[in-house]
Design an enzyme around this catalytic site. Structure first.
Site, mmCIF file in Angstrom:
data_model
loop_
_atom_site.group_PDB
_atom_site.id
_atom_site.type_symbol
_atom_site.label_atom_id
_atom_site.label_comp_id
_atom_site.label_asym_id
_atom_site.label_seq_id
_atom_site.Cartn_x
_atom_site.Cartn_y
_atom_site.Cartn_z
ATOM 1 C CG HIS A 63 7.351 8.304 6.644
ATOM 2 N ND1 HIS A 63 6.979 7.161 7.327
ATOM 3 C CD2 HIS A 63 6.356 8.555 5.753
ATOM 4 C CE1 HIS A 63 5.810 6.755 6.882
ATOM 5 N NE2 HIS A 63 5.410 7.576 5.908
ATOM 6 C CG HIS A 121 8.038 4.475 3.957
ATOM 7 N ND1 HIS A 121 8.082 5.843 3.989
ATOM 8 C CD2 HIS A 121 6.855 4.159 3.390
ATOM 9 C CE1 HIS A 121 6.969 6.327 3.459
ATOM 10 N NE2 HIS A 121 6.208 5.328 3.084
ATOM 11 C CB CYS A 139 -10.610 8.204 0.312
ATOM 12 S SG CYS A 139 -9.254 9.254 0.909
ATOM 13 C CB CYS A 162 -7.494 5.668 0.733
ATOM 14 S SG CYS A 162 -7.626 6.196 2.437
ATOM 15 C CB CYS A 170 -11.206 9.379 4.272
ATOM 16 S SG CYS A 170 -9.839 8.238 4.565
ATOM 17 C CG HIS A 194 -6.376 10.420 4.030
ATOM 18 N ND1 HIS A 194 -6.636 9.224 3.408
ATOM 19 C CD2 HIS A 194 -5.031 10.529 4.079
ATOM 20 C CE1 HIS A 194 -5.505 8.650 3.076
ATOM 21 N NE2 HIS A 194 -4.522 9.407 3.468
ATOM 22 C CE LYS A 249 9.531 10.801 27.985
ATOM 23 N NZ LYS A 249 9.813 9.582 28.759
ATOM 24 C CE LYS A 262 23.534 14.666 26.564
ATOM 25 N NZ LYS A 262 22.936 13.586 27.354
HETATM 26 ZN ZN LIG Z 1 -8.391 8.335 2.829
#
Ligand SMILES: [Zn+2]
Length: 515
Positions: free
Chosen positions: A31, A34, A139, A142, A157, A160, A309, A312
């Site tokens: 995403h 990264h 966790c 994690c 956590c 998370h 926001k 277009k």
């Molecule tokens: Zn976590």
């Protein structure tokens, strides 16, 4: 080029520059976060190459640990299959965002695992590992234990926001507490070991809060490296992940070990969520293995999709793949480092992207380039006149290349970009002040027009050379049109004129809303 070399030496040997991204965890798909870390490391790698340094730029994927094991289990597939599938997506991301990494490491690579085993055995042999019972809050998302002071309300956590279970098991521990004083001394001696400063302060306060030994292995984990001295336990994923920065150098080039050439790393780039592992555990682990800590780490914040926001053409989510598909990687690279001060958290939006694309890339820079090239074409048959440097303009360009380089030495990506953009704005003012189209009507003073055109081409050339790391595709096209073959940084007036230039189609075409 004086004042630009980091070594400050007159030696002809290139200085090595080793920059890394974190290795990306393959339990999810790539995403914008990264892409952001990678583009930042790439800006620095490209810039250092322009300074003639011997650059090695590493990125890759982190493939072991419980989150991968659990995700694969949910899909009913082998963890390696999941790792292969997602690692391929990260590898494909690199050329899409313009990353020029020299190698892509995967921690499931047997060559990495072999080297990790060797290094961890050395840590064990050196006496930095001890056995004990671990009781703590774990966790699974994690893949990390939380200390009491890190826990969120109701034993959750903090990242998370899931309730954690207390885990009790026999573990091997890395004796982090033994490195307390050495870490404090490191931060004292090297005030810029972690930038920006507020992140450094976070690391220092974590260290000064008192270091505890950290769990190095877990008995029940299936998807991870076995401990070389106790195959009944698997290595906690962070140890094998951190070591990628060292192991990659041993096998990135067939038949060559690059360790002496590039270690210690010059810069680890990463997001703030993995500060503790890098800024506290990593130097200690390296010392424990008789290795030197890296020279510096640059910690960046999060790009937050804050305001809804809408643009277009992009809807309301800034999807890097959609942006690149429509506007090219340069526009995304520019926007991320321009909109949010590198190091801080900041809000981004599709409307904000579009506004900067139109006003800054298309108007300020793209139009400037088109106008300058068109004027040289029209008034001087496409040949840059040989003329004097304009004294007033030169004053505003004076020292800019040095300042830009110093900012990037400190990983100040946003300020460096602003320094280059200041020159873009200055050149636009120079056009307005000198009005070349009026000079062209006045046959009496052809020398002034020569001078103005020469300075505009020179200014555009120098500015574009600075922008190469941020706008790699656009700068290539423009530098080719300007007749500039070298990518080495140089200053206003370095070229004598006389070169042929060509008009270019709009560098940043107008945005059209999808039908
Ligand atoms: Zn976590």
């Amino acid at each position: 080029m004086s004042g630009i070399s980091r070594s400050g030496a007159t030696s002809l040997a290139a200085v090595s520059y080793y920059v890394t991204t974190p290795i990306y965890y393959v339990n999810a798909e790539p995403h914008l976060g990264h892409a952001y870390s990678t583009m930042a490391a790439d800006v620095l790698a490209r810039h250092m190459r322009q300074r003639g340094e011997d650059v090695f730029f590493l990125t890759g994927t982190d493939e072991h640990g419980e989150p991968i094991e659990l995700a694969a289990e949910r899909e009913g597939i082998d963890p390696q299959e999941l790792a292969d599938r997602n690692a391929a997506k990260f590898r494909e991301l690199m050329p899409i965002i313009g990353a020029t990494n020299d190698f892509f490491i995967r921690t499931s690579d047997p060559r990495h695992k072999e080297k990790v085993a060797e290094i961890m055995q050395r840590v064990y042999d050196n006496g930095w590992v001890t056995k004990g019972t671990y009781e703590g809050w774990y966790c699974p998302r994690c893949a990390d234990f939380k200390t009491e002071r890190e826990l969120g309300p109701g034993n959750t956590c903090p990242i998370h926001e899931i309730e954690l279970e207390k885990v009790r098991e026999e573990n091997w521990f890395f004796r982090l507490s033994a490195f307390q004083e050495r870490l404090e001394a490191l931060y004292e001696e090297r005030p810029d070991f972690v930038v920006p400063e507020f992140r450094r302060n976070e690391a220092v306060s974590f260290i000064k809060g008192g270091l505890e030994d950290v769990s190095l292995s877990r008995p029940k984990l299936k998807w991870g490296m076995e401990l070389p001295w106790d195959p009944g336990q698997r290595m906690y994923v962070w140890f094998d992940a951190l070591l990628n920065y060292v192991t990659a150098l041993t096998f990135a080039r067939d038949g060559e070990d690059l360790t002496d050439r590039y270690w210690p790393a010059d810069l680890h780039v990463m997001a703030k969520d993995i500060l503790k592992f890098h800024a506290v555990i990593w130097p200690a682990l390296l010392w424990a293995a008789d290795l030197e800590p890296p020279k510096r780490m640059a910690i960046h914040g999060y790009l937050l999709m804050g305001e809804k926001k809408m643009s277009k053409s992009l809807g309301n989510v800034l999807d890097p793949f959609v942006v690149i598909d429509r506007f090219g990687a340069d526009a995304l690279r520019f926007y991320c480092f321009r909109e949010v001060s590198f190091g801080q958290d900041g809000a981004i939006s599709t409307a904000g992207f579009e506004a900067r694309y139109e006003t800054e890339l298309a108007n300020d820079y793209g139009n400037l380039a088109s106008r300058v090239l068109a004027m040289v074409d029209r008034y001087r048959a496409g040949v840059v006149p040989a003329a004097q440097v304009d004294a007033v303009l030169a004053e505003d360009f004076d020292g800019a290349v040095g300042r830009f380089s110093e900012l990037l030495d400190r990983a100040e990506l946003t300020q460096a970009l602003e320094e280059a953009w200041r020159l873009v704005r200055r050149l636009n003012r120079f056009v307005e002040e000198t009005k070349p189209w009026e000079l062209a009507k006045d046959e009496a003073d052809p020398e002034r027009l020569d001078e103005v055109l020469y300075n505009l081409v020179e200014g555009l050339r120098v500015t574009t050379l600075l922008l190469v790391p941020y706008l790699p595709d656009t700068s290539e096209r423009l530098l080719a049109a300007l007749g500039e073959e070298s990518r080495e940084l140089s200053e206003l007036g370095t070229r004598p004129g006389g070169q042929k230039v060509e008009r270019v189609p709009p560098l940043f075409p107008k945005i059209e809303a999808p039908a």
